[in-house]
Design an enzyme around this catalytic site. Sequence first.
Site, mmCIF file in Angstrom:
data_model
loop_
_atom_site.group_PDB
_atom_site.id
_atom_site.type_symbol
_atom_site.label_atom_id
_atom_site.label_comp_id
_atom_site.label_asym_id
_atom_site.label_seq_id
_atom_site.Cartn_x
_atom_site.Cartn_y
_atom_site.Cartn_z
ATOM 1 N N ASP B 529 24.739 -27.679 6.338
ATOM 2 C CA ASP B 529 23.500 -27.290 5.698
ATOM 3 C C ASP B 529 23.744 -25.905 5.104
ATOM 4 O O ASP B 529 24.711 -25.238 5.469
ATOM 5 C CB ASP B 529 22.426 -27.235 6.790
ATOM 6 N N THR B 531 20.939 -23.324 4.122
ATOM 7 C CA THR B 531 20.013 -22.314 4.604
ATOM 8 C C THR B 531 20.019 -22.278 6.126
ATOM 9 O O THR B 531 19.838 -23.295 6.776
ATOM 10 C CB THR B 531 18.594 -22.634 4.125
ATOM 11 N N PHE B 679 0.214 -25.479 0.735
ATOM 12 C CA PHE B 679 1.413 -25.940 0.061
ATOM 13 C C PHE B 679 1.625 -27.419 0.357
ATOM 14 O O PHE B 679 1.467 -27.866 1.473
ATOM 15 C CB PHE B 679 2.608 -25.144 0.588
ATOM 16 N N LYS B 702 1.054 -19.330 -5.997
ATOM 17 C CA LYS B 702 2.502 -19.104 -6.055
ATOM 18 C C LYS B 702 3.208 -20.438 -5.828
ATOM 19 O O LYS B 702 2.685 -21.334 -5.171
ATOM 20 C CB LYS B 702 2.940 -18.065 -5.024
#
Lengths: 347, 1240
Positions: B529, B531, B679, B702
């Site tokens: 992975d 991150t 979100f 955002k």
Amino acid sequence: MSSGDGASQSSSKKSKKPTYSRFTQQELPAFKPILTPGLIMAAFVFLGITFIPIGLSHLSASDNVVQLVDRYDEDCIPTYNSNPEEAHNKRIQYIRDASTNKTCVRTLIVPKKMRHPIFVYYQLDDFYQNHRRYVKSRNDEQYRNPSAERKTANCEPEAVNDDHEPIVPCGLIAWSLFNDTYSLLRNDVPLPINKKDIAWQSDKTHKFGSNVYPKNFQSRSLIGGATLNESIPLNQQDDLLVWMRTAALPSFRKLYGRIETDLEANEVIKVVIQNNYNTYTFNGKKKFVISTTTWIGGKNDFLGKVYITVGGASLFIAIAFISVYLVMPRPLGDPSYLSWNKNPPSN
Amino acid sequence: MISVCELLRMVDLEIMASQVTTASTINSLPLLPYYRSASLILVGNLKSLSAALKSSSRMESDSPIEINENSYQVHDFIWHSSSQRSVSSIQSIQSKTSRGHSVKEVSYGELGSKGVRHGSMGAESEAFSASYKEINDDDARLIYINDPEKTNEKFEFAGNSIRTGKYSILTFFPRNLFEQFHRVAYIYFLVIAILNQLPQLAVFGRGASIMPLAFVLLVTAIKDAYEDYRRHRSDKIENGRLAWVLVNEQFRQIRWKDIRVGEIIKVSLNETLPCDMVLLSTSDTTGVAYVQTTNLDGESNLKTRYAKQETQMKNLEDKKISGLIKCEKPNRNIYGFQANMDIDGKHISLGPSNIILRGCELKNTDWAIGVAVYAGRETKAMLNNSGAPSKRSRLETHMNREIIFLSIFLVVLCMIVSVCHGLWLGRHKDELELMQFYRKKDYSETEIEDYSYFGVGMEIFIVFLMSVIVFQIMIPISLYISMELVRVGQAFFMIRDNQMYDEASKSRFQCRALNINEDLGQIKYVFSDKTGTLTENKMEFQCASIGGVDHSRGEDSIEDERTGYPDQGDGHVLQPKMKVKVDQELLNLSKRKHTDEGKYVHDFFIALAACNTIVPLTVETSDPAVKWIDYQGESPDEQALVYAAAAYGFMLIERTSGHIVIDIQGKRQKFNVLGLHEFDSDRKRMSVILGCPDKTVKVFIKGADTSMFSIIDRSLNLNMLKATEAHLHAYSSKGLRTLVVGMRELSSSEFEQWQSSYETASTALMGRASLLRKVANNIEHHLSILGASGIEDKLQQGVPEAIESLRTAGIKVWVLTGDKQETAISIGYSSKLLTNQMTQIVINNNSTECCRKSLQDALAMCKNLTTDSDATSGGSGTGGNQLALIIDGTSLVYVLDTELEQQLFELARRCTVVLCCRVAPLQKAGIVALMKKRTDDMTLAIGDGANDVSMIQMADVGIGISGQEGRQAVMASDFAMGQFRFLVPLLLVHGHWNYQRMSYMILYNFYRNAVFVLVLFWYVLFTSFTLTTAITDWSSVLYSVLYTSVPTIVVGILDKHLSRTSLLKYPQLYGAGQRQESYNGKLFWATMLDTLWQSIAAFFIPLLAYWRSDVDGSSIGDLWTLGAVIMVNVHLAMDVTRWYWITHAAIWGSIIATFICVMVIDLLSFLAGYWAFFHIAKTELFWLCLLGITIGALVPRFVVKVFVERLRPNDIQIVREAEKFRSSRESQIEMNQIFDPSRR
């Protein structure tokens, strides 16, 4: 075993830095042997120069053993001139007939001087004293303990007599006790055979009771071998004790006695044999053996040959190794021999 | 009125129509398991679907809904099939925030081994369906609030006492035995022991034959008992804890174990929940409660749970409350809950946000009251209490193949013995009756019968079974136990390794799976992975583009100790917990509010501070005058942004559900939060509607650049937009994670319109999530852009070096990330994954045809390259023509699970590096599966987040990074560690050692048991095939348990042919494991040949040396025992490369122990061999035989070993020599810094 949970739990709880120790970091001081060419050569040469002398001395010891072996089972039985099957049956009848006189005299000539003690053995071939049914057919407790005479487990079919009284000593091994007897004449003078202490002392003191007397032994129709004097306790019956130490292999010798005098070369020994033991049913062979011993025991040069072979091979390998080393020397630990240095990936 | 059903069908048609162009893909889509999960979102058909939903929701508002199952199936189909096209929805920025959803896919989706009982539906669709779905009475549990007696009338619900212990004192033996006999090896053991109990077959003494099994069972039982005892102890503590429970309208303290379902429980701040309960009310007026779920899923951030308004209002202590909750049967899905509540005649639906689970801690909320719905073992926490799925190591799989050979060998030996016995009986059949040593007839009865003779056929059969008993240890059962012990030892060393201890997170290496240690030495592919694994996942605000002006932190960046504007309102100085470096220029700019530029900056930071779901917590510090503000939230990006805002003087200090307080340049200002659109991964943005102190209403948004640019009003300030876009490009190519921020002022009419629809949507009973999404979409448009932020995801320390090492070791490192291609590539460069010499192949398509074509082109190209330079050799090295494949998630959709897979595999195999960007969690697993299915090479997956769980479980070895993102990955992993760079010592050092040790141990165990069996076998040939053993029963049994077992375990744990330093210096040495050099078929057969020779030497040297002598069976048996044991132990000694005192003790100690045991056995007067040893040991011949056996048996092996080492040395051998003879010169130079964290 799924102890993973435990391990992870404990490690997550006390998530401290592991304490440093040379053990946990696997850095304990250690001896790291490397087989250097010198070491290898030394090892092989050493093997060679130690093994060959041992082998030679073994061979010479075996060579020094003087032994006389006489197979008598064929010659000590009348020859029947009929077809083989009939002859076989007649032989068996003959050997099983207790009333006939089975004395047989053999004459042997001493090839070399034999120093005392000289051991007298009987040798049986193709007699499977290590047969599973046979080996198991004994009860050591009964032999040791007078109060355990009814303990005849494992002893079948020689456990009890027809009146269901226990046989002491029970079992097939005791039942089949060897019963040929030998007496020797040197120049027609009787040569005594010392039958004392032929059994292991440990058997006498611990394995067989001093107050256990034979009972109901060989009292049934089928006689396997010797009868025992019921007034002598088991631990004094040395022949029985020797016989009860079952042999490892189907060809075996058992100690019969010792001759306590030297025998000179070319002396004539007469052996008077009572040929009682029935090996004819299964074509077993019986041999009479007198032999001196050395530090390696009886006559057997096999181990000596092994040692000489191994030693010789070692020396040969040492030479081969030296020549390989000279032809293709390789410095130890040279990184240029590493596979990735030898053939680097081409660009 | 059109029914919803019809509407949905219309949508369906619309979708069909739009799919005509890509019909071929659509047809194959339902077959794609990776996309069947509904948590992926509509993009292509979003408009049409939302239109449909719009109209359907309009109807909902004024008509009671009657929906039949069919319509929902239709809907589900649309949902699924269209979601399959939503590849572009893979998150670049906030993918981590959708972790809840992905977890569900992972744990319960198609890949999950636990079945799909809980559905593969994502949270959204679940929320969507939960509200209307009536729970069938049969599948429901009814809970009468505050009436535990009535609730549990039938006594069918579990009490709250828990028992994690498996056994009680009474059940321990039966249950433990039952569990232990699940192992096939033990059953084999047991069958043999039972066979031996039959009188006809009793080869060994009965005690002797049971002993090894009993020993093994006992050891395991003691271990299990101890573990169980610990569990019982912790259960007792847990059950004895106290909780406040409403009894007779008063809260009283009772013990946890006495809590019953239906009771009302009050939990105070920082207390742990005793059972799963539905929230009724909380100290917060809006009914919010914050919980920390560290104990449950390991995530440390706070989660919000809500009490329903209907119950929140009640004062529970005064008024007796009653009601009925109908909820689903207990299940292990911790992210799902469905229930209805009937209270005061109202019918309320409950979802996962209304339940708090046992094991959570209440935070930031003074108290919460709830009703227990699941208790004790029925709580979700307890139902989830199961370990990681067990994997089987490669070596063990191969070993099983060899075990089959050994079994065949065993059967052959037994056949030989039994057939020969039959022949012997046949030849002697006339003689059997009188033969003294056979005695077929039993004359003891009047009627003469056969004595223990069953006819030739039966005798053969009996002898066959007996020989199986005698030769049983040909199958090395002790090997299984030794392997367990060795693995425990290896795990101990891995856990204790200082170089794999992470200072930052204070975490040690963890071995969660104990049975695949040796796989670590054979890894060929590492799937990583990005991150949190390659990078630290400590987001740091780096630069911002505000109003078209780039404020990258330049040389003048300062770290101000007094960062931010300490708030002194209540006598305390408030400081953000984390310091952020600030750009002085921007800081100055932010203070000039009235300039044009300043205004942008002001709004930008307000947006950063407000537009999030961060909860500020005040933390006491050692200095009483200073308090820290700790920002708790689910997304590390948001945390970074809020900290950044705080650093620039816009400090968020308070958040309730109604308002937030932001300290702006030292002045507290209160903003009313009028609405918040959370979100979600299809909008990929979030918005908040704020009532500002100046009475204006603004919406701040955002989100990801792709989703934001589509809703920004391009007519406004196009230049600024262009500039921002350019900056964004620059940021992402620097490897920064970017977010775009925008805002719009709402007119009052607009606001009112929004408010009404928002309220309707948020109180809707059905399809609330999609309604809210629609409302959000309505308000999120025509934005003016404020700017963009760039957050750096810092590379973990030592990553480039680690990757370099792994590559040199011939391990291919693949990076699978959800990030954008540019970001991924830039991280690739900075982590040295990609180098300038590499030829990059980029596959970035969105149709099957394109994919096919580009795959073919790429394959052709790389074939050209590989024929030019023969780069196939090993794949290691640093050749020029290395290939890097970069492929994105969209393309993977068309490749995975189609016939193109094979091509991708061919291509990927030729590439040194593969970078997959924008991949979904299940795609990650798909890629791992792609390689796993097609090669024999070992795969390793490493990751830290919930999105990596599927790939961790899929790979042969799964490694979890215990980092920022909770413990999901760790829980699913086989090994867990703190940093990516620990992979190097783990694989190159420990993996290498483990593999070498284990493979040697397996071969050695095969050898040592087979040698013994053969010695027994040769003897049987001399006993008329009757399975007499000269070696005593006890020695046969002790041989594998005591005489030879300890040294192999000690060597298996401790021996190491190379030191850590050398292994790290020459990573290429790792190739030995990849090429299976230490354990393979060839070695096995060579070992067996050696075994044959050694057994011949060990048996025939004594046999021939004692031929025709008066030796008895027991004495020569002792010789064989000792000969075999010494030979076997010296054989091991010959191969030991590192002699610790422990090794000496084990090997020579075993030989001495054998002597002692043989003596003791010969001192037992009831055994036939009484005193035999002491008789034979007096003779010189005995000792000459022992020496002859040892040397004669081992010389061939030694010669082969010596010549191989000399003429064809392997790399390990050379380095071993170098270590010894060159170490003095070169020592200590190579302690590369990456392997030594303390130096950094």
